[in-house]
Enzyme design. Structure first.
Site, short mmCIF file in Angstrom:
data_model
loop_
_atom_site.label_atom_id
_atom_site.label_comp_id
_atom_site.label_asym_id
_atom_site.label_seq_id
_atom_site.Cartn_x
_atom_site.Cartn_y
_atom_site.Cartn_z
N LEU A 538 0.82 -1.21 0.00
CA LEU A 538 0.00 0.00 0.00
C LEU A 538 0.85 1.26 0.00
CD1 LEU A 538 -2.67 -1.05 2.67
CD2 LEU A 538 -2.94 -1.02 0.18
N GLN A 540 4.98 3.10 1.56
CA GLN A 540 6.24 2.98 2.27
C GLN A 540 6.29 4.07 3.33
OE1 GLN A 540 8.78 0.68 1.72
NE2 GLN A 540 9.90 1.50 3.48
N PHE A 543 9.31 3.89 8.77
CA PHE A 543 9.88 2.74 9.47
C PHE A 543 9.61 1.42 8.77
CE2 PHE A 543 8.97 5.63 13.21
CZ PHE A 543 10.22 6.20 13.15
N GLY A 544 9.08 1.48 7.55
CA GLY A 544 8.87 0.24 6.83
C GLY A 544 7.65 0.27 5.93
N PRO A 545 7.49 -0.75 5.08
CA PRO A 545 6.37 -0.80 4.14
C PRO A 545 5.07 -1.23 4.82
CG PRO A 545 7.72 -2.76 3.92
CD PRO A 545 8.42 -1.88 4.90
N LYS A 560 1.77 -3.16 8.86
CA LYS A 560 3.02 -2.40 8.77
C LYS A 560 4.16 -3.29 9.24
CE LYS A 560 3.69 1.30 11.42
NZ LYS A 560 3.72 2.71 11.84
N ASP A 657 4.27 13.69 14.44
CA ASP A 657 4.55 13.41 13.03
C ASP A 657 3.28 13.52 12.20
OD1 ASP A 657 6.23 12.89 10.90
OD2 ASP A 657 6.10 10.72 11.09
#
Length: 847
Positions: A538, A540, A543-545, A560, A657
């Site tokens: 979905l 990126q 901290f990761g895909p 995630k 964030d």
């Protein structure tokens, strides 16, 4: 001579008929064609005509209920342009018209009236109007409010349908009581789904010491919400996850005047009191082409008022559901065992004051009545009706109750304070996920009895457990101890760390049951995502895909998978699990569970079919899907979620964030804040904090956070302002505008030139919305001011967004516009060590 055209007889007749039909449709009703939103003395409407509000959401006119066996006609307001007839207000509910001769007009006395073909007045606003008939007019507002106004006195409102509600509670409508005029605004049910005449049920606020929402059948209570604590009604199950946190306001002057209202980004959303006496929350689903039911009250048999009688507590998942509170026994055993619990329970042992009175009446003296009473704590309860207020603090609340012979229970809620009950306790319920501690007064002998019983039960259990433990230890000596699986050690570490992070933020009784959070097996998640295939990816994140998956039972999920290379996996996973597992709000993404297995760390969320906001805002093809009203709804929804994080949840949370890619959209394009890996939990007495490790995304970070590591609610407000300006413009903050200005500098330039509305994305700009767009630009600029204290808090932002008040403060120059530096310069000028990926920035600063 002009040429003459000759038609055959049949053709000419058809042509004349067509012309007549066209004339009829185009000229029969100018209101029906033009969709006017008002009635004047000279422009009444008949049965075939209607009013349409400017937004096109609501229509006013005559209707016959769907599936009605009669052809009776009623004047009412309903939702337009949806396939299901949904009426929200009825004028002549008890005096319908038998045919289509009805007329809605302004009468000679200036009132709005409904009359039939014989000119009989069937309904009227019935206002003592002191002006001429041609000086009043009726206006159907975009809110669904029908208003009678004085045309000669600046549109003074003489009457409005919102002050005479029927079965629907709409956004911005008020329910409540007026202590001065004794006016009581309540909902009233229809007689049946096909009969809008006055039904048996009403719903509204009861002006108790602590206001509550009640449903009555005639005058007998059927359900109550529990007291309002400033955020929620505390008698609702799973209250933290309910929409009462989302836009609801309740005001009381403690003198009998109480009012409740709510705002929502969409008017396709309302509460309805149905003929069966239940309140339903409904919102329109375009994809389903139907009304979705959000919540329903009452929702379980235990919600029925006083179901278990005095001193009886109802347990929804137990059979039988009614139980006497410890220290009490059924008043009538035969009835109780037969399932008739209405007579409730009685105290088994008298309280100290009662014992003293008995001794005195029998001629006794001295004695002191034995040992003092104590309290039995019942956790997660719906508190009884008729609480009284005490000014005592949490520590003194029990003493105040003990010192009063008539006090039978106490409870303490931070939003309410000390609550006391005098006399019998009625309408109690045991909850699973929410509720508060209720302390019931018992004789000292009853408390001793329970202690002895506990010892009698516990002793043999402990003995058996000890013997079993010895047997297991002996058996284990025969086998080599197997190493503990990595998954279990990691999970244990997670829960230990989670408890450390949450300690000091809540009392032990309120801490979330962390170990109840589902732990998924890695293989299950791998299978659900087709081994994390690219076609299921979905997006990126920092901290990761993130991958789309489907569990064996069919539920769609988003997974995630934290990157091993980031070096930030376990810390961020633990932080996100701690934060989001405690949060339930319609504008926050829901965490379903996690997985810790070997080197793998994964988080499992609800799947959001529309993905993230940035995928629409910055895509030239998808931008058109987000019209102005949708963008406004998204802005308000983000604010609602952020307000919950800052003020309304049990924890005070700074997201740190907030950005467009962390705003996910559901199937109706409603926003949900996601990605809490960098969120920080504040203690109740904390307003700001600083850090040596600055984390976040460049362009959204406030100056005090990026440069000094100081963060607070106002840091998130800065990020919110950037998102507002991106939503309005459809442009990234990093995008360079004219003269190489970034977005904030460009907006500031437009503001000073008086061209703020020109910032709007060209695919949504419309002169009708120019004033609203300008206001939103102003709000965005107020949020990105350099000095944190100059920025509004989120509740103020919501107020500015949802009111028509245009007297907003003048914004000061935003930080980046003042500095006028590019991203590269900003990084180079700092002594910070910076690591940048495509979405996030991490900086370590010596302080």
């Amino acid at each position: 001579m002009e040429p003459v055209m000759v038609f055959p007889v049949n053709t000419s007749r058809r042509f004349v008929v067509v012309l007549l039909l066209l004339a009829a449709f185009s000229c029969f009703s100018p209101r029906l064609c033009s969709g006017e939103d008002r009635i004047t003395f000279s422009t009444p409407i008949n049965d075939s005509e209607t009013l349409l509000c400017k937004s096109g959401i609501f229509r006013f006119g005559f209707f016959t209920p769907v599936n009605s066996t009669t052809r009776l006609r009623y004047a009412g307001i309903w939702y337009d342009k949806i396939p299901i007839q949904t009426v929200v207000w009825v004028a002549n509910k008890d005096t319908p018209i038998n045919d289509t001769s009805g007329v809605i007009s302004i009468s000679d006395d200036g009132n709005l009236v409904v009359t039939d073909g014989r000119n009989r007045r069937l309904w009227s606003t019935n206002v003592n109007v002191t002006v001429a008939s041609n000086a009043t007019w009726v206006h159907l507002m975009d809110t669904g409010n029908l208003m009678l106004q004085d045309n000669r006195n600046n549109g003074e409102i003489l009457w409005e349908s919102f002050k005479h509600p029927y079965n629907s509670f709409l956004p911005r409508m008020n329910l409540g009581t007026d202590g001065r005029t004794k006016e009581n605004l309540r909902l009233t049910s229809w007689r049946s789904d096909q009969d809008p005449s006055t039904g048996n049920y009403t719903a509204g606020l009861a002006p108790y010491t602590f206001p509550e929402l009640l449903i009555w059948k005639n005058t007998v209570p059927q359900w109550r919400s529990g007291p309002w604590n400033g955020q929620v009604f505390i008698g609702l199950p799973d209250m933290d996850s309910l929409l009462f946190l989302d836009g609801f306001n309740l005001n009381s002057d403690n003198q009998g005047t109480v009012s409740m209202s709510y705002t929502n980004g969409s008017f396709m959303y309302h509460f309805n009191l149905d003929p069966d006496g239940a309140i339903y929350q409904r919102d329109w689903s375009t994809s389903m082409r139907g009304w979705r039911i959000g919540v329903r009250f009452p929702s379980t048999p235990c919600d029925a008022y006083a179901r278990c009688g005095q001193y009886g507590s109802c347990h929804p998942r137990e059979d039988p559901p009614c139980k006497c509170v410890k220290g009490f026994v059924p008043r009538n055993n035969t009835e109780w065992n037969a399932g008739n619990w209405s007579n409730g329970c009685v105290r088994r042992a008298p309280l100290q004051c009662e014992r003293q009175r008995n001794v005195s009446s029998n001629g006794g003296g001295g004695g002191g009545g034995g040992k003092r009473d104590g309290f039995l704590k019942l956790q997660k309860m719906k508190v009884p009706i008729s609480a009284e207020q005490s000014l005592a603090n949490e520590q003194n609340c029990p003493k105040v109750c003990l010192d009063n012979c008539s006090c039978t229970a106490y409870a303490y809620d931070r939003g309410i304070g000390c609550m006391l009950w005098n006399g019998n306790l009625l309408d109690m319920q045991s909850f699973l996920g929410s509720g508060i501690d209720l302390n019931i007064r018992l004789a000292h002998s009853e408390l001793q009895t329970h202690g002895k019983r506990a010892i009698m039960i516990t002793a043999p259990v402990v003995g058996v457990a000890f013997v079993a433990a010895v047997c297991v230890l002996l058996a284990c000596r025969k086998f080599k101890k197997r190493p503990e699986p990595q998954k279990d050690r990691s999970a244990e570490l997670l829960f230990k760390r989670m408890e450390e992070l949450t300690s000091g933020n809540e009392s032990a009784s309120n801490q979330v049951k962390l170990k109840e959070l589902p732990l998924f097996e890695f293989q299950v998640l791998a299978t659900s995502t087709d081994n994390f295939s690219l076609r299921n990816k979905l997006g990126q994140g920092g901290f990761g895909p993130v991958y789309k998956g489907k569990l064996p039972e069919g539920q769609e999920i988003a997974v995630k998978r934290l990157s091993r290379a980031s070096g930030q996996g376990l810390e961020e996973l633990m932080n996100e699990v701690v934060v989001i597992s405690k949060l339930q709000h319609r504008n926050l993404v829901k965490l379903l569970g996690c997985c810790i297995e070997g080197e793998e760390r994964l988080l499992v969320y609800e799947y959001m079919p529309k993905k993230s906001l940035d995928a629409y805002l910055f895509d030239p093809l998808k931008q058109k899907i987000l019209d102005w009203k949708t963008r406004l709804n998204i802005m308000e929804g983000i604010c609602r979620g952020l307000l919950y994080l800052h003020r309304d949840s049990r924890l005070k949370i700074i997201h740190r964030d907030l950005k467009a890619s962390n705003i996910l959209l559901d199937e109706n394009l409603n926003p949900k804040i996601s990605d809490f890996g960098l969120a920080r939990v504040f203690r109740a007495n904390e307003d700001e904090a600083n850090t040596r490790r600055v984390v976040g995304t460049y362009g959204y970070m406030s100056p005090e956070y990026a440069m000094e590591g100081i963060f607070s609610e106002k840091s998130d407000v800065f990020s919110l302002g950037v998102i507002f300006l991106e939503i309005i413009s459809g442009r990234r903050n990093s995008h360079k505008e004219e003269n190489n200005l970034n977005l904030l500098a460009y907006v500031w330039k437009l503001w000073n030139e008086g061209e703020a509305a020109s910032l709007a994305d060209r695919v949504v700009f419309d002169e009708r919305f120019e004033k609203e767009i300008t206001k939103c630009v102003q709000i965005g600029l107020l949020c990105v001011q350099e000095v944190a204290n100059d920025r509004p808090n989120v509740s103020t932002v919501i107020w500015m967004l949802t009111t028509e008040n245009t007297n907003l403060p003048e914004p000061k120059q935003p930080f980046i516009a003042k500095r006028g530096v590019s991203e590269a310069e900003s990084s180079d000028q700092s002594s910070q060590k910076v690591s940048i990926n495509d979405v996030s920035l991490t900086a370590v600063t010596g302080r």
